[in-house]
Structure formats: structure tokens, C-alpha cells
Design a protein around this motif. Structure first.
Motif, PDB file in Angstrom:
ATOM      1  N   VAL A   1       0.858  -1.190   0.000  1.00 26.26           N
ATOM      2  CA  VAL A   1       0.000   0.000   0.000  1.00 26.26           C
ATOM      3  C   VAL A   1       0.894   1.240   0.000  1.00 26.26           C
ATOM      4  O   VAL A   1       1.750   1.393   0.875  1.00 26.26           O
TER       5      VAL A   1
ATOM      6  N   GLU B   1      -1.493  -1.113  -4.067  1.00 22.67           N
ATOM      7  CA  GLU B   1      -2.657  -0.300  -3.733  1.00 22.67           C
ATOM      8  C   GLU B   1      -2.244   1.135  -3.403  1.00 22.67           C
ATOM      9  O   GLU B   1      -1.107   1.392  -3.041  1.00 22.67           O
TER      10      GLU B   1
ATOM     11  N   ALA C   1      -3.279   4.127  -0.814  1.00 22.93           N
ATOM     12  CA  ALA C   1      -4.034   4.420   0.404  1.00 22.93           C
ATOM     13  C   ALA C   1      -5.032   5.541   0.148  1.00 22.93           C
ATOM     14  O   ALA C   1      -4.842   6.379  -0.728  1.00 22.93           O
ATOM     15  N   TYR C   2      -6.099   5.540   0.936  1.00 27.17           N
ATOM     16  CA  TYR C   2      -7.113   6.575   0.820  1.00 27.17           C
ATOM     17  C   TYR C   2      -7.651   6.894   2.215  1.00 27.17           C
ATOM     18  O   TYR C   2      -7.505   6.086   3.150  1.00 27.17           O
TER      19      TYR C   2
ATOM     20  N   MET D   1      -9.174   4.363   4.940  1.00 33.44           N
ATOM     21  CA  MET D   1      -8.784   2.999   4.585  1.00 33.44           C
ATOM     22  C   MET D   1      -8.550   2.183   5.857  1.00 33.44           C
ATOM     23  O   MET D   1      -7.932   2.656   6.807  1.00 33.44           O
ATOM     24  N   SER D   2      -9.039   0.975   5.843  1.00 31.98           N
ATOM     25  CA  SER D   2      -8.855   0.050   6.962  1.00 31.98           C
ATOM     26  C   SER D   2      -8.090  -1.161   6.446  1.00 31.98           C
ATOM     27  O   SER D   2      -8.404  -1.684   5.383  1.00 31.98           O
ATOM     28  N   ILE D   3      -7.090  -1.577   7.198  1.00 34.92           N
ATOM     29  CA  ILE D   3      -6.275  -2.731   6.802  1.00 34.92           C
ATOM     30  C   ILE D   3      -6.436  -3.824   7.847  1.00 34.92           C
ATOM     31  O   ILE D   3      -6.183  -3.600   9.034  1.00 34.92           O
TER      32      ILE D   3
END
Length: 93
Positions: free
Chosen positions: A56, A83, A85-86, A89-91
Motif C-alpha cells: 500500500v 494499492e 491508500a485513501y 482505509m482500513s487494513i
């Protein structure tokens, strides 16, 4: 990095001279301590060596073309399974 499940890596610049070309800065990304994503020795080449990890990009400069979801640069990231990130965003690991 090889032992991690998820990598959050600097995505500031697509090209090292991006800010200079856009007329918003005088230094290159490397001069500011950032590794560009594109080009020889760039972040994408580094990340290719880590095929199993989720990748990410974070800390993205507003001059970076990957912020445009329809850009060829964003398509290149998708092809490489990297990816962007935004906000929000949850990881989950």
C-alpha cells in the motif's frame, strides 16, 4: 520487509523530477529523501522483489499522477497489485 504481511511504503512521487517538471519545487524526490515509484531502482522495482506481501502506497504528493484513478500510472500499479491508500482505509491482517 520480506517477513511482513503488509507493507506501507512511501508513494510521494511517481517520477524523481516530478515536482520540478510541474513547476512546484526545485529539488528532486531523492534530494528530499523520497524514492520515486517509477524508473530504474524505483519503488516498484523494490516491491517486485516482495511478491507475497500486500503493498500500500502512503504519503502521496498532490503532483503524483496515481491520484487520478483513470491514469496510466494508476493502471500500472493495479497491474503490479500495488494499492493506493485513501482516507478512511482500513487494513485487516
Amino acid at each position: 520487509m520480506a517477513g511482513s504481511d503488509c507493507l506501507l511504503v512511501d508513494g510521494t512521487m511517481w517520477d524523481d523530477d516530478e515536482m520540478q517538471r510541474r513547476g512546484v519545487g526545485t529539488r528532486t524526490g531523492r534530494e528530499m529523501g523520497h524514492l520515486a515509484q517509477n524508473g530504474p531502482g524505483g519503488m516498484l522495482e523494490v516491491l517486485e522483489q516482495l511478491p507475497k506481501q500486500r503493498k500500500v502506497l502512503i504519503h502521496i504528493n498532490n503532483t503524483n499522477p496515481i491520484l487520478d484513478e483513470d491514469s496510466p500510472e494508476r493502471a500500472e500499479l493495479a497491474r503490479r497489485e500495488v494499492e493506493v491508500a485513501y482516507d478512511g482505509m482500513s487494513i485487516v491482517l
